[in-house]
Design a protein around this motif. Structure first.
Motif, mmCIF file in Angstrom:
data_model
loop_
_atom_site.group_PDB
_atom_site.id
_atom_site.type_symbol
_atom_site.label_atom_id
_atom_site.label_comp_id
_atom_site.label_asym_id
_atom_site.label_seq_id
_atom_site.Cartn_x
_atom_site.Cartn_y
_atom_site.Cartn_z
ATOM 1 N N ASP A 1 0.843 -1.193 0.000
ATOM 2 C CA ASP A 1 0.000 0.000 0.000
ATOM 3 C C ASP A 1 0.880 1.246 0.000
ATOM 4 O OD1 ASP A 1 -1.781 2.091 0.671
ATOM 5 O OD2 ASP A 1 -3.123 0.662 1.623
ATOM 6 N N ASP A 2 0.878 1.962 -1.091
ATOM 7 C CA ASP A 2 1.651 3.211 -1.225
ATOM 8 C C ASP A 2 3.148 2.990 -1.438
ATOM 9 O OD1 ASP A 2 -0.778 4.416 -0.645
ATOM 10 O OD2 ASP A 2 -0.156 5.306 1.262
ATOM 11 N N CYS B 1 -6.281 4.370 -2.283
ATOM 12 C CA CYS B 1 -6.246 2.992 -1.786
ATOM 13 C C CYS B 1 -7.439 2.117 -2.172
ATOM 14 C CB CYS B 1 -6.119 3.000 -0.272
ATOM 15 S SG CYS B 1 -4.690 3.912 0.333
ATOM 16 N N HIS C 1 1.910 2.337 4.192
ATOM 17 C CA HIS C 1 0.913 3.417 4.307
ATOM 18 C C HIS C 1 1.226 4.338 5.499
ATOM 19 C CE1 HIS C 1 -3.043 5.283 4.881
ATOM 20 N NE2 HIS C 1 -3.287 4.956 3.631
ATOM 21 N N ASP D 1 -0.720 -0.423 -4.686
ATOM 22 C CA ASP D 1 -2.037 0.077 -5.101
ATOM 23 C C ASP D 1 -1.955 1.406 -5.846
ATOM 24 O OD1 ASP D 1 -1.375 1.506 -2.814
ATOM 25 O OD2 ASP D 1 -3.380 1.418 -1.946
ATOM 26 N N GLN D 2 -0.851 2.105 -5.714
ATOM 27 C CA GLN D 2 -0.508 3.277 -6.513
ATOM 28 C C GLN D 2 0.899 3.687 -6.122
ATOM 29 O OE1 GLN D 2 -2.777 4.222 -3.114
ATOM 30 N NE2 GLN D 2 -0.743 5.091 -3.386
ATOM 31 N N LYS E 1 -0.483 10.910 -2.493
ATOM 32 C CA LYS E 1 -0.683 10.361 -3.850
ATOM 33 C C LYS E 1 -1.748 11.182 -4.587
ATOM 34 C CE LYS E 1 -3.142 7.533 -0.775
ATOM 35 N NZ LYS E 1 -2.820 6.826 0.472
HETATM 36 CA CA CA Z 1 -2.585 3.261 -1.152
#
Ligand code: CA
Length: 514
Positions: free
Chosen positions: A49-50, A92, A213, A340-341, A353
């Motif tokens: 995540d991130d 997310c 995250h 996720d990005q 983000k």
């Molecule tokens: Ca994320």
């Protein structure tokens, strides 16, 4: 596998056993012989995540010399690195909804982190499951409600916690006292792999890390990592957004003005008494830097905590690769690593983000498939997270529904990009008003030119545009939109954007702003 099957089934039953367990359930035409194919591959999807591509060594860049990700780099060395993998909505929960549905936000209904997700809709794992795959989800999914289509799931409630994390399963909640979330997610995934799975069936194991995250809380064992190192700064840490619009000026994700001293930097509040951060808090109280020095100090601590978190993620990747080796699964298992990005590592002075600018629009993507993907290969085709669901179904030999909106990446993985592969990407971010105050925008990117259209509330006159040439300006510092030289280019991009919106069935009116 062959020996195991012979033992289980007896040689005379071998073919029948294979058909029952290892072949896709295709219906056969009259006279057609069943395909005795290789056994269907397993898939391990590791999703963080991130996790920015800037902090993955295999992607190069200013941080690669710090060797931040040896295990993920191993995956890239043995597999394929995708250099132009992007998301459709850089946040997310919508990214996870797209992963499961193979659809842009406007088609799966999950526009922002606050919307409910309709679990009853079509999702790739339900199709995999119907086609004989075991499907497993462990970690952060960030979609409230009961998961569907997974034989086994154990997920964090919402964002989850780094320390003493709680997990939800069909049976209820379990708290892992004294443990660190990244380790628990790997433990639970490996427990399933080693002890719980049905060894006669192929599987899709989704290992979804919470880290890195915000608020970037590291494991105790990594608190001293990078301690005496100066993390290189990006050239645009002190970006003043000249030539860009209200959206860039009006965001709330600056290291300078928006990164807080309490939960982000941990030098105020209860953190002062936490032995993990007591030294930092003491230094800050005694030295109180200001101005640019303060931004630089915040940047250093942010980056170190972030990379301590990603170090634990990388260790978990190493553990998974080792377990696959030990269980003899490596050769028939495709391993993916993805986030996720993307995320800002101080570029434009930011963390977080959401924007269509490169650092958050792009995401890392690496795939290893022994015997099929050429080791150490690099793909630079335009790939998007709408492609993942179809890729999984294609790999499993399962049917791909017509209403999924991506394309299977399997040909790309085999080094055979189709001639009609896409030449542009559609992007749309919706969560405004919302955290970090990034205005709504949609846009198009063709691999070189990027046109961004901000609209709606708190955008001057309701519409603001930016044009970037990534070839001459990869850091996206010069908005060329008002330069008359680019009129023709803008018209071309506008037209292409409309074509994409037709293709993806984007509604004429976006959902109302909350
Ligand atoms: Ca994320």
């Amino acid at each position: 596998m062959l020996n195991a099957l012979k033992k289980m089934c007896g040689v005379s039953l071998f073919i029948g056993c294979c058909l029952a367990t290892a072949l896709p359930r295709f219906s056969l035409a009259a006279g057609e012989k069943p395909r005795i194919t290789n056994k269907r591959p397993n898939m391990v999807w590791i999703f963080s995540d991130d996790h920015s591509y800037q902090t993955i060594g295999a992607y190069g860049g200013r941080l690669a010399a710090l060797n931040p990700s040896p295990n993920i780099d191993r995956l890239a060395k043995e597999g394929m690195r995708f250099d132009r993998a992007y998301v459709g909505n850089s946040i997310c929960a919508p990214s996870r909804a797209t992963l499961l549905t193979g659809k842009h936000s406007h088609m799966n209904g999950k526009y922002d982190n606050r919307d409910a997700f309709n679990h009853d809709q079509q999702q790739f794992q339900k199709i995999l499951q119907k086609n004989g795959y075991q499907t497993v989800m462990v970690g952060k999914i960030h979609l409230n409600g009961k998961m569907q289509g997974f034989d086994y799931w154990e997920v964090l409630p919402g964002q989850g916690k780094y320390y003493d994390p709680e997990f939800i399963t069909e049976e209820g909640r379990t708290k892992y006292e004294g443990e660190y979330v990244t380790d628990v997610i790997a433990d639970r995934a490996l427990n399933w792999l080693e002890n719980e799975r049905d060894k006669t069936k192929p599987f899709m194991l989704m290992v979804h890390q919470k880290a890195p995250h915000r608020n970037w809380d590291p494991a105790d064992r990594h608190m001293s990592k990078y301690e005496d190192i100066e993390i290189p700064e990006p050239d645009n840490l002190f970006d003043n957004y000249s030539s860009r619009g209200e959206a860039a000026h009006g965001q709330a994700m600056e290291i300078d003005r928006h990164m807080n001293f309490k939960n982000d930097l941990k030098v105020e509040g209860n953190w002062v008494n936490n032995p993990r951060f007591a030294g930092r808090a003491k230094w800050y109280a005694e030295n109180k830097p200001s101005g640019k020095e303060l931004v630089k100090w915040k940047y250093q601590n942010y980056m170190k905590d972030f990379m301590r978190c990603t170090w634990a993620v990388d260790e978990s990747v190493g553990r998974i690769l080792k377990a696959l080796d030990e269980q003899g699964l490596t050769d028939n298992t495709i391993v993916f690593y993805c986030s996720d990005q993307g995320f800002y590592m101080g570029e434009h002075g930011w963390f977080d983000k959401r924007f269509m600018y490169e650092e958050s629009f792009r995401t890392p993507l690496i795939a290893r498939w022994p015997g099929k993907i050429k080791p150490g290969s690099v793909n630079s085709d335009l790939v998007q997270n709408i492609d993942f669901a179809e890729t999984f179904l294609d790999l499993a030999g399962a049917p791909i529904p017509d209403d999924m909106q991506g394309k299977s990446l399997v040909p790309l993985m085999k080094g055979q990009t189709p001639e009609d592969w896409r030449t542009s990407l559609y992007y749309h971010y919706y969560e405004y008003p919302g955290a970090h105050s990034v205005r709504r925008h949609e846009g198009i990117f063709d691999g070189r030119w990027k046109l961004i259209k901000y609209y709606g509330r708190d955008v001057p006159n309701g519409e603001e545009r930016e044009l970037f040439d990534l070839k001459s300006d990869p850091a996206e510092m010069k908005n060329l939109y008002s330069n008359p030289e680019y009129r023709t280019k803008i018209e071309e991009l506008e037209k292409e954007l409309e074509t994409l919106k037709d293709q993806y069935e984007v509604p004429g009116e976006p959902p109302p702003q909350k």
